[in-house]
Design a protein around this motif. Structure first.
Motif, PDB file in Angstrom:
ATOM      1  N   SER A 164       0.754  -1.167   0.122  1.00 38.01           N
ATOM      2  CA  SER A 164      -0.119  -0.128  -0.069  1.00 38.01           C
ATOM      3  C   SER A 164       0.891   1.350  -0.170  1.00 38.01           C
ATOM      4  O   SER A 164       2.150   1.088   0.288  1.00 38.01           O
ATOM      5  CB  SER A 164      -0.671   0.070   1.321  1.00 38.01           C
ATOM      6  N   THR A 165       0.190   2.419  -0.250  1.00 43.09           N
ATOM      7  CA  THR A 165       0.915   3.814   0.012  1.00 43.09           C
ATOM      8  C   THR A 165       0.464   4.167   1.161  1.00 43.09           C
ATOM      9  O   THR A 165      -0.572   4.119   1.604  1.00 43.09           O
ATOM     10  CB  THR A 165       0.519   4.715  -1.270  1.00 43.09           C
ATOM     11  N   GLN A 181      -3.656   4.024  -1.686  1.00 41.30           N
ATOM     12  CA  GLN A 181      -3.430   2.690  -2.776  1.00 41.30           C
ATOM     13  C   GLN A 181      -3.184   1.516  -2.272  1.00 41.30           C
ATOM     14  O   GLN A 181      -2.296   1.433  -1.279  1.00 41.30           O
ATOM     15  CB  GLN A 181      -2.544   2.957  -4.060  1.00 41.30           C
ATOM     16  N   TRP A 183      -1.641  -2.373  -3.555  1.00 38.41           N
ATOM     17  CA  TRP A 183      -0.937  -2.616  -4.776  1.00 38.41           C
ATOM     18  C   TRP A 183      -1.025  -4.184  -4.417  1.00 38.41           C
ATOM     19  O   TRP A 183      -0.628  -4.898  -3.624  1.00 38.41           O
ATOM     20  CB  TRP A 183       0.559  -2.110  -4.562  1.00 38.41           C
ATOM     21  N   TYR A 192       2.035  -4.782 -11.391  1.00 34.50           N
ATOM     22  CA  TYR A 192       1.024  -4.815 -10.173  1.00 34.50           C
ATOM     23  C   TYR A 192      -0.201  -4.111 -10.483  1.00 34.50           C
ATOM     24  O   TYR A 192      -0.250  -3.234 -11.504  1.00 34.50           O
ATOM     25  CB  TYR A 192       1.757  -4.038  -9.186  1.00 34.50           C
ATOM     26  N   ASP A 193      -1.178  -4.207  -9.749  1.00 35.20           N
ATOM     27  CA  ASP A 193      -2.494  -3.858  -9.905  1.00 35.20           C
ATOM     28  C   ASP A 193      -2.936  -2.997  -8.773  1.00 35.20           C
ATOM     29  O   ASP A 193      -2.334  -3.091  -7.647  1.00 35.20           O
ATOM     30  CB  ASP A 193      -3.729  -4.887 -10.171  1.00 35.20           C
ATOM     31  N   GLN A 194      -3.464  -1.749  -9.091  1.00 34.57           N
ATOM     32  CA  GLN A 194      -3.541  -0.815  -7.944  1.00 34.57           C
ATOM     33  C   GLN A 194      -5.127  -0.917  -7.712  1.00 34.57           C
ATOM     34  O   GLN A 194      -6.064  -0.896  -8.693  1.00 34.57           O
ATOM     35  CB  GLN A 194      -3.477   0.588  -8.317  1.00 34.57           C
ATOM     36  N   TYR A 196      -7.197   2.185  -6.188  1.00 40.16           N
ATOM     37  CA  TYR A 196      -7.171   3.454  -5.712  1.00 40.16           C
ATOM     38  C   TYR A 196      -8.340   3.973  -4.945  1.00 40.16           C
ATOM     39  O   TYR A 196      -9.267   4.109  -5.495  1.00 40.16           O
ATOM     40  CB  TYR A 196      -6.856   4.233  -7.108  1.00 40.16           C
ATOM     41  N   GLN A 212      -9.752   1.011 -10.231  1.00 41.09           N
ATOM     42  CA  GLN A 212      -8.560   0.295 -10.457  1.00 41.09           C
ATOM     43  C   GLN A 212      -7.562   0.658 -11.754  1.00 41.09           C
ATOM     44  O   GLN A 212      -7.953   1.159 -12.628  1.00 41.09           O
ATOM     45  CB  GLN A 212      -9.078  -1.234 -10.683  1.00 41.09           C
ATOM     46  N   SER A 215      -0.099  -1.275 -13.653  1.00 40.36           N
ATOM     47  CA  SER A 215       0.992  -0.471 -13.921  1.00 40.36           C
ATOM     48  C   SER A 215       2.207  -1.500 -14.236  1.00 40.36           C
ATOM     49  O   SER A 215       2.334  -2.686 -13.448  1.00 40.36           O
ATOM     50  CB  SER A 215       1.347   0.591 -12.585  1.00 40.36           C
TER      51      SER A 215
END
Length: 256
Positions: A164-165, A181, A183, A192-194, A196, A212, A215
């Motif tokens: 995560s962020t 986010q 991840w 990776y899929d985010q 958000y 979603q 990236s």
């Protein structure tokens, strides 16, 4: 770039400013950092700039305000429409067009510099697409023109694979927003899929908005190799400490 990237930014465009604690301050701060870099490399200017991933105008508006002749393009028609409206509301002219960075609709050699900021190139999920985009950026530049591309520090992130962020909090006239986010890393350690998340105050509770996107965590070496193959020389990574910009910046010169 997948079609979902366009859908993602179309959906996020009305709320994109909520990412920043103070969007107006971020416009000024980021433009100051990029303007200093552009003028140190190209001279006092003003310069002809293409922001090929302009989004809602975070960099383009500030650079136009600094006196440069800026054109904005972005995959998302919703985002570029907002960028033009936000610029006009500030008394700034900003021509914009909805365009995929792999197929830029401008005259070759029309610009002194191309800016591609905010990790935008990470939405290109294959080496082929990355090469196409960098080739188009090179095509847009005059000889010895400048590439300015910013990217997350994926060399470190590929080692740590964060899930995560950190949450970011912003305040607006309609209340508080918390953005973060999640991840989901693929087995290859590169994609990776985010998810958000934005949590907006709604009465005594929260409204949750989720988007979603996918990236690709490009290493510095991968991006430099692709930029070199596209015809850029003098490639150099610049740290946030050196530029004042919040992400690492790759610069390079267009060659024949």
């Amino acid at each position: 770039m997948t079609s979902s990237a366009g859908d993602f930014y179309d959906s996020l465009a009305p709320d994109y400013h909520r990412i920043f604690p103070d969007w107006e301050a971020s416009i000024a701060r980021q433009a100051g950092a990029l303007d200093g870099l552009l003028r140190s490399e190209l001279g006092p200017g003003p310069h002809r700039l293409l922001d090929c991933a302009c989004g809602i105008g975070t960099q383009a508006i500030g650079l136009a305000r600094a006196g440069h002749r800026v054109v904005g393009s972005d995959l998302s028609p919703v985002a570029v429409a907002r960028a033009a409206a936000e610029a006009a509301a500030r008394g700034i002219g900003l021509p914009v067009v909805a365009a995929d960075m792999r197929r830029l609709p401008f005259r070759p050699g029309a610009f002194d510099a191309v800016v591609c900021a905010d990790n935008s190139i990470a939405h290109l999920l294959t080496l082929q697409d990355t090469a196409l985009a960098l080739g188009e950026m090179r095509r847009m530049l005059r000889d010895d023109g400048l590439l300015v591309l910013t990217l997350r520090d994926y060399d470190d992130l590929r080692r740590t694979r964060p899930a995560s962020t950190p949450p970011q909090v912003s305040y607006g006239s309609d209340g508080r927003t918390i953005t973060f986010q999640l991840w989901h890393w693929h087995a290859d350690g590169e994609h990776y899929d985010q998810e958000y998340f934005q949590l907006l105050t709604q009465g005594e509770g929260w409204e949750v908005r989720v988007r979603q996107a996918a990236s690709r965590a490009l290493s510095r070496e991968q991006l430099m190799e692709a930029a070199s193959a596209a015809g850029f020389t003098g490639l150099d990574w610049r740290t946030p400490d050196a530029t004042g910009f919040y992400q690492p910046v790759l610069t390079g010169r267009a060659t024949g």
